[in-house]
Design a protein around this motif. Structure first.
Motif, short mmCIF file in Angstrom:
data_model
loop_
_atom_site.label_atom_id
_atom_site.label_comp_id
_atom_site.label_asym_id
_atom_site.label_seq_id
_atom_site.Cartn_x
_atom_site.Cartn_y
_atom_site.Cartn_z
N VAL A 267 42.66 32.17 -3.83
CA VAL A 267 41.61 33.15 -3.51
C VAL A 267 40.26 32.46 -3.34
CG1 VAL A 267 40.36 35.15 -4.39
CG2 VAL A 267 42.85 35.02 -4.66
N PHE A 268 39.91 31.56 -4.24
CA PHE A 268 38.58 30.94 -4.18
C PHE A 268 38.44 29.98 -3.00
CE2 PHE A 268 37.37 31.54 -8.94
CZ PHE A 268 37.35 32.91 -8.72
N GLN A 269 39.48 29.19 -2.71
CA GLN A 269 39.41 28.32 -1.54
C GLN A 269 39.34 29.14 -0.25
OE1 GLN A 269 38.89 25.19 -1.39
NE2 GLN A 269 39.59 24.24 -3.28
N THR A 270 40.03 30.27 -0.22
CA THR A 270 39.96 31.14 0.95
C THR A 270 38.56 31.69 1.14
OG1 THR A 270 42.29 31.77 0.69
CG2 THR A 270 40.91 33.23 2.00
N ILE A 271 37.92 32.14 0.06
CA ILE A 271 36.55 32.63 0.14
C ILE A 271 35.61 31.54 0.65
CG2 ILE A 271 34.60 33.42 -1.24
CD1 ILE A 271 36.59 34.89 -3.03
N PHE A 272 35.80 30.33 0.14
CA PHE A 272 34.93 29.23 0.56
C PHE A 272 35.05 28.96 2.06
CE2 PHE A 272 34.54 24.68 1.49
CZ PHE A 272 33.22 24.47 1.17
N TYR A 273 36.26 28.88 2.57
CA TYR A 273 36.42 28.53 3.98
C TYR A 273 36.08 29.70 4.91
CZ TYR A 273 38.15 23.87 3.17
OH TYR A 273 38.23 22.55 2.80
N ILE A 274 36.21 30.93 4.43
CA ILE A 274 35.73 32.06 5.23
C ILE A 274 34.22 31.93 5.46
CG2 ILE A 274 35.26 34.54 5.13
CD1 ILE A 274 37.99 34.93 3.88
N CYS A 275 33.50 31.58 4.40
CA CYS A 275 32.05 31.40 4.54
C CYS A 275 31.71 30.14 5.32
CB CYS A 275 31.41 31.36 3.16
SG CYS A 275 31.55 32.88 2.22
N PHE A 276 32.39 29.04 5.02
CA PHE A 276 32.01 27.77 5.66
C PHE A 276 32.21 27.80 7.17
CE2 PHE A 276 33.53 23.76 7.44
CZ PHE A 276 32.36 23.04 7.37
N SER A 435 36.83 31.53 10.75
CA SER A 435 36.39 32.25 9.56
C SER A 435 37.33 33.42 9.25
CB SER A 435 34.97 32.76 9.76
OG SER A 435 34.54 33.53 8.66
N THR A 436 37.67 34.18 10.27
CA THR A 436 38.53 35.35 10.06
C THR A 436 39.94 34.93 9.63
OG1 THR A 436 37.28 36.56 11.73
CG2 THR A 436 39.42 37.45 11.11
N CYS A 437 40.47 33.93 10.29
CA CYS A 437 41.86 33.53 10.02
C CYS A 437 42.01 32.71 8.75
CB CYS A 437 42.41 32.75 11.21
SG CYS A 437 42.54 33.74 12.72
N SER A 438 40.90 32.29 8.15
CA SER A 438 41.01 31.64 6.84
C SER A 438 41.61 32.58 5.82
CB SER A 438 39.63 31.15 6.37
OG SER A 438 39.14 30.13 7.20
N SER A 439 41.42 33.88 6.02
CA SER A 439 42.00 34.85 5.09
C SER A 439 43.52 34.87 5.16
CB SER A 439 41.46 36.25 5.39
OG SER A 439 41.77 36.64 6.70
N LEU A 440 44.10 34.33 6.23
CA LEU A 440 45.56 34.27 6.31
C LEU A 440 46.16 33.38 5.24
CD1 LEU A 440 46.08 34.04 10.18
CD2 LEU A 440 46.31 36.06 8.72
N ALA A 441 45.34 32.49 4.67
CA ALA A 441 45.85 31.63 3.60
C ALA A 441 46.22 32.43 2.36
CB ALA A 441 44.81 30.57 3.24
N LEU A 442 45.76 33.67 2.27
CA LEU A 442 46.14 34.50 1.13
C LEU A 442 47.63 34.80 1.10
CD1 LEU A 442 43.19 37.06 1.12
CD2 LEU A 442 43.55 35.15 -0.46
N CYS A 443 48.31 34.57 2.22
CA CYS A 443 49.76 34.77 2.22
C CYS A 443 50.47 33.80 1.29
CB CYS A 443 50.31 34.63 3.64
SG CYS A 443 50.26 32.95 4.31
N MET A 444 49.75 32.72 0.87
CA MET A 444 50.35 31.80 -0.09
C MET A 444 50.54 32.45 -1.46
SD MET A 444 48.29 28.31 0.93
CE MET A 444 49.35 27.16 0.08
#
Length: 628
Positions: A267-276, A435-444
């Motif tokens: 969750v936290f790495q996903t938040i970081f890369y969405i912003c970055f 940025s949008t597709c970084s949230s796809l990492a939540l599928c992990m």
């Protein structure tokens, strides 16, 4: 008599109820000892009167009890009153207060993650936007002649790019020492300040300002990214500790069970890369709102361009040397640079004021107390682990792909077809998609961890094959939808790649004593790959695409082999973390206890590392590791 006025029966309130206290007061006070047996009731202050009749007493039976307690408190002295004042409150709920405390701690961790993400976005927005504007202005022949005459800005720009891309080659030698010496947060603050220094150097564009600041940027790249990766992972671990504060291993500050923090890391790495990844969008603001007002249309800038895409050589051969139809005023340039400088300064303040510490004070002392020689050697020793060796091709490809899309694809495909004025829109499409597709990492959280990485690699492979076979016609704007679609799809693959690798490293290396070394290795290999892309800029496009495909295939195959070995429970090799050598005197550390020392992976629960072997072999477990 006061007792008779009070009217509490025939015996009197002070002679009956408080006879024991009166006797004690006679012994303690000479003045009281001089009183007669009938005068003792009038010695203490007169309490509030009790009702004289029986009916009133039945209506208010606690009245006389209150009178007695008040008089007793006044006669017992300040000790009893103080106990009543500071004693435990009847409404105090210890468990509820503890829950509120740790809820505030968890909110503080979330604040730290958001602050670090915002600071990284602002820093790279300023850096990429300024560098892009600087290179376009310095490319224009008229701008160079009118503004700086014989300064040879082209040569300065080449040396600036060399300083940014070549200096990180030696970053592995100093990055771990820098992070352990300053600490994770202060390394972030220092490196963000170096990026702000690069912005300030553009107020006075000379060789002795631009080139040294570019070299400083090269020095800061790997420490910044290593500290950011370590910081986000540590925040995930701290959130787990605050969410499970009742667990025994948390209270004793021992290593958490394997995989316990994996969900928080995702969750936290996903938040970081969405912003970055929004930094690629914000970096185009100077060009959209300022520089596009001075750029020629594509019929002028692309007049001499004959080949695009896979048929091109180098970087946009034949591009017109004059791209500005009018020169921007110096005052306007200063305003734009001042806005960028303010954003860089804001990023520094965000890190300084909003980002909390990644470790407790004693933990930071433990981390640097293992000896500077050991800190220097441990990154090299960690590369003996087969997991890191199998991930090295992915690290290298991660560096290839980000510079490829910003340089080769955007220029030889995008600008060559749509013109320089559309460059910003192409990169905005890439940034928004990433940025949008970084949230796809939540599928992990639900799927196996290899799915995002392999999905991103497959998507990039398909795009590379398409680009290898496609040569767009120069100045054909009707091909814009396809170019924007490719940029967006490439952003999706980049998001899965970057986010997936950072999450994977946090899962594989959960020991907080190793994370800065692991992220240093990752970003150092990434910086080496960017240096290679800088060197191959003159190659034909087909050669570049072939190397990209080769690196991608090798990365996917090597990663699949690593997961296979882990599934077969092949033991991996980790260097033993040296025991901290605490000072026995001074103000920084006066104790020899190991209360904050965390066992490294595979060391069991033993606190004494002196009998551990020089290298450790650890066998992966089956308890859901492949899903976490």
């Amino acid at each position: 008599m006061a007792a008779q006025r009070g009217g509490v029966g025939s015996t009197g309130c002070w002679t009956g109820v408080q006879s024991t206290q009166v006797q004690s007061l006679r012994v303690q006070s000479p003045r009281v000892q001089g009183l007669g047996p009938q005068d003792t009731c009038s010695a203490p202050p007169t309490p509030p009167e009790c009702p004289a009749d029986t009916a009133a007493m039945e209506k208010d039976p606690g009245c006389c009890q209150d009178v007695t307690k008040t008089a007793a408190g006044e006669m017992l002295g300040p000790e009893a009153q103080l106990d009543d004042m500071v004693g435990a409150h009847t409404d105090y709920n210890e468990e509820e207060e503890e829950q509120k405390y740790f809820r505030r701690k968890r909110l503080g961790v979330v604040k730290n993650v958001l602050a670090a993400s915002l600071a990284a976005m602002l820093t790279y927005s300023v850096y990429l936007g300024l560098l892009q504007m600087q290179l376009i202005l310095h490319y224009d022949e008229t701008y160079r002649e009118v503004k700086y005459s014989n300064m040879e800005l082209e040569d300065i720009d080449r040396k600036v790019l060399m300083g940014i891309n070549v200096t990180p080659v030696v970053a592995l030698l100093y990055t771990p020492v820098l992070i352990r010496f300053f600490g994770t947060k202060w390394t972030m603050f220092l490196t963000v300040g170096i990026y702000a220094l690069f912005v300030s150097s553009n107020y006075w564009e000379r060789y002795f300002t631009l080139v040294p600041s570019a070299v400083a940027i090269g020095v800061a790249i790997v420490p910044l990214w290593a500290s950011l990766g370590n910081y986000i992972t540590r925040m995930a671990q701290k959130y787990y500790e605050y969410a499970n504060y009742k667990e025994e291993h948390v209270q004793e500050q021992r290593q958490a069970p394997r995989g316990a923090c994996s969900a928080y890391i995702v969750v936290f790495q996903t938040i970081f890369y969405i912003c970055f990844h929004l930094s690629f969008v914000c970096a185009q603001m100077p060009m959209l709102f300022f520089l596009n007002n001075y750029i020629y249309q594509l019929n002028h800038t692309l007049y001499g361009v004959k080949r695009c895409g896979t048929l091109s050589h180098g970087t946009l051969t034949g591009f017109n040397v004059t791209v500005l139809h009018s020169l921007p005023r110096s005052v306007n340039l200063i305003v734009v640079e001042s806005i960028l400088m303010a954003a860089a300064f804001l990023a520094m303040l965000v890190v300084l004021l909003l980002c909390g510490s990644a470790y407790r004070t004693t933990e930071e002392i433990d981390l640097r107390s293992i000896g500077w020689g050991n800190i220097f050697q441990l990154p090299f020793k960690h590369m003996r682990d087969y997991r890191l060796r199998h991930l090295l091709p992915f690290f290298i490809y991660s560096g290839f792909e980000v510079l490829f899309v910003c340089n080769d694809f955007s220029l030889n495909y995008g600008v060559c077809t749509l013109g320089l004025e559309k460059l910003a829109y192409l990169l905005i499409a890439y940034g928004f998609s990433a940025s949008t597709c970084s949230s796809l990492a939540l599928c992990m959280l639900r799927l196996r961890r290899q799915y995002p990485l392999l999905a991103g690699a497959s998507l990039h492979a398909a795009i590379l094959v398409t680009l290898f076979c496609w040569a767009p016609v120069p100045r054909q704007v009707d091909q814009a939808p396809l170019l924007y679609a490719i940029a967006a799809l490439w952003g999706m693959g980049s998001a899965l790649n970057k986010t997936g690798i950072s999450i994977l490293l946090g899962m594989l290396y959960e020991d907080k004593e190793r994370q800065d070394f692991v992220f240093t290795i990752y970003h150092w290999w990434q910086a080496l790959a960017i240096f290679v892309v800088y060197l191959w800029s003159g190659l034909p496009m087909k050669a570049k695409l072939s190397l990209m495909l080769l690196a991608l295939g090798l990365a996917a195959g090597s990663y699949g082999w690593m997961e296979r070995r882990l599934a077969q429970r092949v033991a991996f090799r980790l260097p033993r973390m040296p025991r901290p050598r605490h000072r026995t005197s001074g103000y920084r550390y006066l104790e020899e206890d190991d209360s904050d020392e965390t066992n490294s992976e595979g060391e069991g629960t033993s606190r004494d590392n002196s009998h551990q072997p020089a290298e450790e072999d650890e066998t992966p477990r089956d308890d859901g590791e492949q899903r976490n």
